[in-house]
Scaffold this motif. Structure first.
Motif, PDB file in Angstrom:
ATOM      1  N   GLU A 185       0.827  -1.210   0.000  1.00 45.10           N
ATOM      2  CA  GLU A 185       0.000   0.000   0.000  1.00 45.10           C
ATOM      3  C   GLU A 185       0.860   1.258   0.000  1.00 45.10           C
ATOM      4  N   ARG A 186       1.936   1.269   0.796  1.00 47.33           N
ATOM      5  CA  ARG A 186       2.819   2.440   0.839  1.00 47.33           C
ATOM      6  C   ARG A 186       3.515   2.661  -0.497  1.00 47.33           C
ATOM      7  N   LEU A 187       3.901   1.578  -1.159  1.00 48.02           N
ATOM      8  CA  LEU A 187       4.635   1.704  -2.416  1.00 48.02           C
ATOM      9  C   LEU A 187       3.745   1.983  -3.617  1.00 48.02           C
ATOM     10  N   PHE A 188       2.559   1.349  -3.658  1.00 51.62           N
ATOM     11  CA  PHE A 188       1.745   1.380  -4.873  1.00 51.62           C
ATOM     12  C   PHE A 188       0.308   1.844  -4.670  1.00 51.62           C
ATOM     13  N   GLY A 189      -0.091   2.135  -3.444  1.00 51.57           N
ATOM     14  CA  GLY A 189      -1.468   2.546  -3.197  1.00 51.57           C
ATOM     15  C   GLY A 189      -2.365   1.371  -2.838  1.00 51.57           C
ATOM     16  N   THR A 190      -3.633   1.666  -2.647  1.00 54.35           N
ATOM     17  CA  THR A 190      -4.564   0.662  -2.150  1.00 54.35           C
ATOM     18  C   THR A 190      -5.386  -0.022  -3.234  1.00 54.35           C
ATOM     19  N   SER A 191      -5.216   0.354  -4.471  1.00 52.56           N
ATOM     20  CA  SER A 191      -6.009  -0.227  -5.552  1.00 52.56           C
ATOM     21  C   SER A 191      -5.274  -1.388  -6.204  1.00 52.56           C
ATOM     22  N   LEU A 192      -5.963  -2.519  -6.320  1.00 50.98           N
ATOM     23  CA  LEU A 192      -5.442  -3.685  -7.032  1.00 50.98           C
ATOM     24  C   LEU A 192      -6.308  -3.922  -8.260  1.00 50.98           C
ATOM     25  N   ALA A 193      -5.705  -4.084  -9.399  1.00 46.66           N
ATOM     26  CA  ALA A 193      -6.444  -4.447 -10.607  1.00 46.66           C
ATOM     27  C   ALA A 193      -6.380  -5.963 -10.716  1.00 46.66           C
ATOM     28  N   CYS A 194      -7.496  -6.625 -10.541  1.00 49.76           N
ATOM     29  CA  CYS A 194      -7.535  -8.082 -10.532  1.00 49.76           C
ATOM     30  C   CYS A 194      -8.163  -8.611 -11.812  1.00 49.76           C
ATOM     31  N   VAL A 195      -7.648  -9.729 -12.272  1.00 51.02           N
ATOM     32  CA  VAL A 195      -8.158 -10.395 -13.462  1.00 51.02           C
ATOM     33  C   VAL A 195      -8.340 -11.864 -13.114  1.00 51.02           C
ATOM     34  N   ALA A 196      -9.486 -12.409 -13.492  1.00 52.47           N
ATOM     35  CA  ALA A 196      -9.774 -13.820 -13.241  1.00 52.47           C
ATOM     36  C   ALA A 196     -10.630 -14.367 -14.376  1.00 52.47           C
ATOM     37  N   PRO A 197     -10.411 -15.633 -14.723  1.00 51.35           N
ATOM     38  CA  PRO A 197     -11.249 -16.216 -15.776  1.00 51.35           C
ATOM     39  C   PRO A 197     -12.623 -16.604 -15.231  1.00 51.35           C
ATOM     40  N   CYS A 198     -13.651 -16.387 -16.028  1.00 52.20           N
ATOM     41  CA  CYS A 198     -14.995 -16.825 -15.661  1.00 52.20           C
ATOM     42  C   CYS A 198     -15.019 -18.355 -15.742  1.00 52.20           C
TER      43      CYS A 198
END
Length: 94
Positions: A56-69
């Motif tokens: 969080e300190r290095l990159f912030g609190t947002s995660l872009a997640c990808v998953a297959p349906c």
């Protein structure tokens, strides 16, 4: 604060290491005053909590997640806030 050059150095040091060892390398770099023996006895939850805070300190609190349906295989993209992943520490410490 762990800077880009230090982060890259730790990344390179951990390339051949097992995941738990890479985690300890990151923690040691982020907390240079902490004895490695102390970091090595943290519970998995405490260790991962510290790593999440570092992320969080290095990159912030947002995660872009990808998953297959599972039904059609199409890629699903969804944002995740790391603060939604945190849990309270159990009574009695780490």
């Amino acid at each position: 604060m762990l800077g880009a050059a230090e982060l890259l150095s730790v990344w390179e040091l951990g390339l051949g290491a097992a995941p738990p060892e890479r985690a300890l390398l990151l923690l040691a770099a982020a907390a240079p005053g902490s004895p490695r023996e102390h970091l090595g006895v943290l519970s998995v939850g405490a260790r991962d909590g510290h790593l999440l805070a570092l992320r969080e300190r290095l990159f912030g609190t947002s995660l872009a997640c990808v998953a297959p349906c599972p039904a059609c295989g199409e890629q699903l993209e969804l944002p995740v806030d790391t603060r939604d992943l945190a849990t309270a520490a159990p009574a009695g410490g780490e």
